[in-house]
Design an enzyme around this catalytic site. Sequence first.
Site, PDB file in Angstrom:
ATOM      1  CD  GLN A  91      -2.839  -1.247   2.373  1.00 28.07           C
ATOM      2  OE1 GLN A  91      -3.369  -0.287   2.889  1.00 28.07           O
ATOM      3  NE2 GLN A  91      -2.936  -2.460   2.881  1.00 28.07           N
ATOM      4  CB  VAL A 126     -11.905 -13.828  11.316  1.00 28.55           C
ATOM      5  CG1 VAL A 126     -12.555 -13.939  12.697  1.00 28.55           C
ATOM      6  CG2 VAL A 126     -10.631 -14.651  11.264  1.00 28.55           C
ATOM      7  CB  CYS A 213      -0.156   6.463   5.371  1.00 27.94           C
ATOM      8  SG  CYS A 213       1.279   7.418   4.780  1.00 27.94           S
ATOM      9  CG  ASP A 351      -3.330   0.065   9.323  1.00 25.31           C
ATOM     10  OD1 ASP A 351      -2.250   0.563   9.705  1.00 25.31           O
ATOM     11  OD2 ASP A 351      -3.627  -0.078   8.113  1.00 25.31           O
ATOM     12  CE  LYS A 359      -5.620   3.376  13.499  1.00 24.16           C
ATOM     13  NZ  LYS A 359      -5.162   2.618  14.627  1.00 24.16           N
ATOM     14  CB  THR A 360       2.935   3.989   8.934  1.00 25.13           C
ATOM     15  OG1 THR A 360       3.910   3.737   9.962  1.00 25.13           O
ATOM     16  CG2 THR A 360       2.361   5.377   9.105  1.00 25.13           C
ATOM     17  CB  ALA A 361       4.044  -0.337   6.085  1.00 31.03           C
ATOM     18  CB  ALA A 362       7.396   2.838   8.973  1.00 28.52           C
ATOM     19  CB  CYS A 394       4.829   9.865   7.270  1.00 28.57           C
ATOM     20  SG  CYS A 394       3.886  10.543   5.936  1.00 28.57           S
TER      21      CYS A 394
HETATM   22  C1  LIG Z   1      -2.415   5.304  -0.001  1.00 31.30           C
HETATM   23  C2  LIG Z   1      -1.601   4.724   1.122  1.00 31.30           C
HETATM   24  C3  LIG Z   1      -0.321   5.209   1.357  1.00 31.30           C
HETATM   25  C4  LIG Z   1       0.444   4.691   2.399  1.00 31.30           C
HETATM   26  N1  LIG Z   1       1.726   5.153   2.567  1.00 31.30           N
HETATM   27  C5  LIG Z   1       2.503   4.630   3.521  1.00 31.30           C
HETATM   28  C6  LIG Z   1       3.885   5.026   3.652  1.00 31.30           C
HETATM   29  O1  LIG Z   1       4.383   5.851   2.886  1.00 31.30           O
HETATM   30  N2  LIG Z   1       4.622   4.453   4.629  1.00 31.30           N
HETATM   31  C7  LIG Z   1       4.097   3.529   5.487  1.00 31.30           C
HETATM   32  O2  LIG Z   1       4.828   3.023   6.344  1.00 31.30           O
HETATM   33  N3  LIG Z   1       2.789   3.127   5.401  1.00 31.30           N
HETATM   34  C8  LIG Z   1       1.994   3.655   4.444  1.00 31.30           C
HETATM   35  N4  LIG Z   1       0.685   3.237   4.323  1.00 31.30           N
HETATM   36  C9  LIG Z   1       0.049   2.454   5.414  1.00 31.30           C
HETATM   37  C10 LIG Z   1       0.357   0.968   5.410  1.00 31.30           C
HETATM   38  O3  LIG Z   1       0.144   0.411   4.137  1.00 31.30           O
HETATM   39  C11 LIG Z   1      -0.520   0.278   6.450  1.00 31.30           C
HETATM   40  O4  LIG Z   1      -0.348   0.937   7.684  1.00 31.30           O
HETATM   41  C12 LIG Z   1      -0.155  -1.190   6.607  1.00 31.30           C
HETATM   42  O5  LIG Z   1      -0.441  -1.883   5.427  1.00 31.30           O
HETATM   43  C13 LIG Z   1      -0.901  -1.800   7.790  1.00 31.30           C
HETATM   44  O6  LIG Z   1      -0.757  -3.191   7.817  1.00 31.30           O
HETATM   45  P1  LIG Z   1      -1.940  -4.135   8.372  1.00 31.30           P
HETATM   46  O7  LIG Z   1      -1.435  -5.512   8.279  1.00 31.30           O
HETATM   47  O8  LIG Z   1      -2.428  -3.607   9.658  1.00 31.30           O
HETATM   48  O9  LIG Z   1      -3.119  -3.920   7.331  1.00 31.30           O
HETATM   49  P2  LIG Z   1      -3.192  -4.443   5.823  1.00 31.30           P
HETATM   50  O10 LIG Z   1      -1.827  -4.458   5.236  1.00 31.30           O
HETATM   51  O11 LIG Z   1      -4.229  -3.583   5.179  1.00 31.30           O
HETATM   52  O12 LIG Z   1      -3.689  -5.930   5.919  1.00 31.30           O
HETATM   53  C14 LIG Z   1      -4.913  -6.305   6.551  1.00 31.30           C
HETATM   54  C15 LIG Z   1      -5.292  -7.696   6.065  1.00 31.30           C
HETATM   55  O13 LIG Z   1      -6.351  -8.185   6.892  1.00 31.30           O
HETATM   56  C16 LIG Z   1      -7.295  -8.836   6.061  1.00 31.30           C
HETATM   57  N5  LIG Z   1      -8.589  -8.848   6.746  1.00 31.30           N
HETATM   58  C17 LIG Z   1      -9.488  -7.852   6.927  1.00 31.30           C
HETATM   59  N6  LIG Z   1     -10.554  -8.280   7.615  1.00 31.30           N
HETATM   60  C18 LIG Z   1     -10.341  -9.588   7.877  1.00 31.30           C
HETATM   61  C19 LIG Z   1     -11.083 -10.590   8.553  1.00 31.30           C
HETATM   62  N7  LIG Z   1     -12.274 -10.343   9.101  1.00 31.30           N
HETATM   63  N8  LIG Z   1     -10.563 -11.843   8.632  1.00 31.30           N
HETATM   64  C20 LIG Z   1      -9.345 -12.127   8.084  1.00 31.30           C
HETATM   65  N9  LIG Z   1      -8.596 -11.212   7.447  1.00 31.30           N
HETATM   66  C21 LIG Z   1      -9.088  -9.956   7.344  1.00 31.30           C
HETATM   67  C22 LIG Z   1      -7.284  -8.061   4.748  1.00 31.30           C
HETATM   68  O14 LIG Z   1      -7.762  -8.863   3.671  1.00 31.30           O
HETATM   69  C23 LIG Z   1      -5.796  -7.732   4.625  1.00 31.30           C
HETATM   70  O15 LIG Z   1      -5.098  -8.700   3.870  1.00 31.30           O
HETATM   71  C24 LIG Z   1      -0.095   3.695   3.241  1.00 31.30           C
HETATM   72  C25 LIG Z   1      -1.378   3.181   2.989  1.00 31.30           C
HETATM   73  C26 LIG Z   1      -2.121   3.675   1.939  1.00 31.30           C
HETATM   74  C27 LIG Z   1      -3.485   3.086   1.649  1.00 31.30           C
END
Ligand SMILES: Cc1cc2nc3c(=O)[nH]c(=O)nc-3n(C[C@H](O)[C@H](O)[C@H](O)COP(=O)(O)OP(=O)(O)OC[C@H]3O[C@@H](n4cnc5c(N)ncnc54)[C@H](O)[C@@H]3O)c2cc1C
Length: 451
Positions: A91, A126, A213, A351, A359-362, A394
Site C-alpha cells: 500500500q 474471520v 498514513c 492498523d 498506522k503505517t507499515a513502518a 511517513c
Molecule cells: C495510499 C496509502 C499510502 C500509504 N503510505 C505509507 C507510507 O508511505 N509508509 C508507510 O509506512 N505506510 C503507508 N501506508 C500504510 C500501510 O500500508 C498500512 O499501515 C499497513 O499496510 C498496515 O498493515 P496491516 O497488516 O495492519 O493492514 P493491511 O496491510 O491492510 O492488511 C490487513 C489484512 O487483513 C485482512 N482482513 C481484513 N478483515 C479480515 C477478517 N475479518 N478476517 C481475516 N482477514 C481480514 C485483509 O484482507 C488484509 O489482507 C499507506 C497506505 C495507503 C493506503
Amino acid sequence: MNREQELRHALKALETAKLDRRGFLTLGAASAGALLLQPGPARAAEKTKTSARIVIAGAGAAGLAAASYLARQLEGARITLIDARKEHFYQPGFTLVASGIKPQNYVVSSTAEYVPQGVELIPERVEEFDPEGNKVVTESGKSFPYDYLIVATGLKLDYTAIPGMDEAQIGKNGLGSIYHSPAAASATWQAMSAFADKGGVGVFQRPGTEMKCAGAPLKYTFVTDDYLRRRGTRDKSEIIYNANNKGLFSVPIVSEKVRMLFKDRGIKVNYERTLQSIDLGKRIATFKTADGPADLQYDFINVIPPMRAPDSVLNSLLPWKSGPWAAEGWMEVSKGNLRHARFPNVFAVGDIAGVPKGKTAASVKWQVPVAVDHLVADIAGKQSDALYTGYTSCPLITRLGQAMLVEFDYENNLTPSFPGVIAPLEELWISWVMKTMALKPTYISMLRGRA
Ligand SMILES: Cc1cc2nc3c(=O)[nH]c(=O)nc-3n(C[C@H](O)[C@H](O)[C@H](O)COP(=O)(O)OP(=O)(O)OC[C@H]3O[C@@H](n4cnc5c(N)ncnc54)[C@H](O)[C@@H]3O)c2cc1C
C-alpha cells in the site's frame, strides 16, 4: 560500517561527483535499504519448543510479519493465518501509482509468496471473534480454537459513510481515490493527469476518523500541485486542502512545516471540515463545517473516506469500550506492548491497534517484534521488557524528486533514523530515493521477518 556511516559514504560519493545521479540511485537505494533492515528488538537465539495453537487474523503487512517472526522463534507451534484475500498489496506504493511514477503491478504480489514454512494459510475471512471462548469462527462456519490470538485485520475504508459516493466511478468525471485499491490508484492517476492538462479546481481532504498514513492526503496534494506547474496550468487553477481539525498533521512541528509549504505554493487550506456527501454528476463536494454544510465545486477531487475497524472486530468484545477509539472499533491494547487489556492472550498489530500513533507499515516493523517477544516470553514462562514507543514514519513527498522523511513517536518527538544526515523537516532528494526505491525491499524483508 554502521547505518549512519553507510549513508554518509553514499552521500560523500555523490558530493565528490564520483557517481552521477543514476549511479547514486543504485547505491543510495541499496544503502538505504540495508540501513533500514536493522533488526528490531532482540530475538531469542534458540527456538522455543511448544505445542501452542496461535491464530493470526489477517495476512497483510502485520499478519505476515507476525507469522514470519513466530515461525522463526517457535518450534512445534501450530500457527494458522486466516485471510480471504489472495493478493498482497504494497500500500505505501499506492501514492506512487496514483502519481504516475510506478505501474499498477508494482504494488501487487501474492500472499502465498510470504507465508513461512510450517504456517497454515486458511483462505477465508474471520466472521466472529470470541475471546471469552478462545476461538474465532470463519465465514464458512469453521471454528479455530487458539491459545494465543494476534489480530491483524487492518482497517475498513468506509466509503458508504459518504452519501453519493460510488467506488465504481473512481477515475471517471474527475473522481480520484488513492486509498481504494491498486486499480483505483491507477485510475486516479489518469483522472489527475487529465486534470493537470487543463487545470481547474482541485479539492483534497482527509477524514475525521483515525487513518492509515495520514501523510498520504498531503503528499497527493503536493504532487498534484507539481504536475499543474509542470504542465503550465497552475496559474489558472486553484488547489484547496480541507483539514478535519485545526492542524494539518498530528505532530505540531510537521503540521507547521506543511502549512508553510502550502502557503508558499498557493495551496488554500480550509480547517475543521470533513466531507459529508458528494454529487459525482455535478462535481460538487459538500463539507460539514461549524457553520453548516459548505459546497465546493471541483474539477478533480481525491476522496479519502472515513476509516474504522472491520465489522467482525467492531462487533466483538475486542474494541475499546469508551474513549476516542471506541466508536471506530480500534482494539483495546496496551500502547507499549500491544497486548489486549482484558484478554491477555490476545494481541493487536498494525492498523487495527487502538494506540495513539502507528498506522503505517513502518510502525508494523517495530510493533510486530515487540508483540511477538511478549507472546513467546509467555510461552517460555518468562517476562519480556520489549517496548513499542510509537515509532511512525511517513516519507512525505513534497514534489516530484523531493520528500521529507518524517519519523516520530507517541510523544511527538521527531525520531530521525539518520540524525545529522537526513534532516526530517527538509525537502530532500535522498528522502525521495528512500520512498521510491528503498522502502519496498525493506517492506518485503519485514514480511519475511528479516527486517
Ligand atoms: C495510499 C496509502 C499510502 C500509504 N503510505 C505509507 C507510507 O508511505 N509508509 C508507510 O509506512 N505506510 C503507508 N501506508 C500504510 C500501510 O500500508 C498500512 O499501515 C499497513 O499496510 C498496515 O498493515 P496491516 O497488516 O495492519 O493492514 P493491511 O496491510 O491492510 O492488511 C490487513 C489484512 O487483513 C485482512 N482482513 C481484513 N478483515 C479480515 C477478517 N475479518 N478476517 C481475516 N482477514 C481480514 C485483509 O484482507 C488484509 O489482507 C499507506 C497506505 C495507503 C493506503
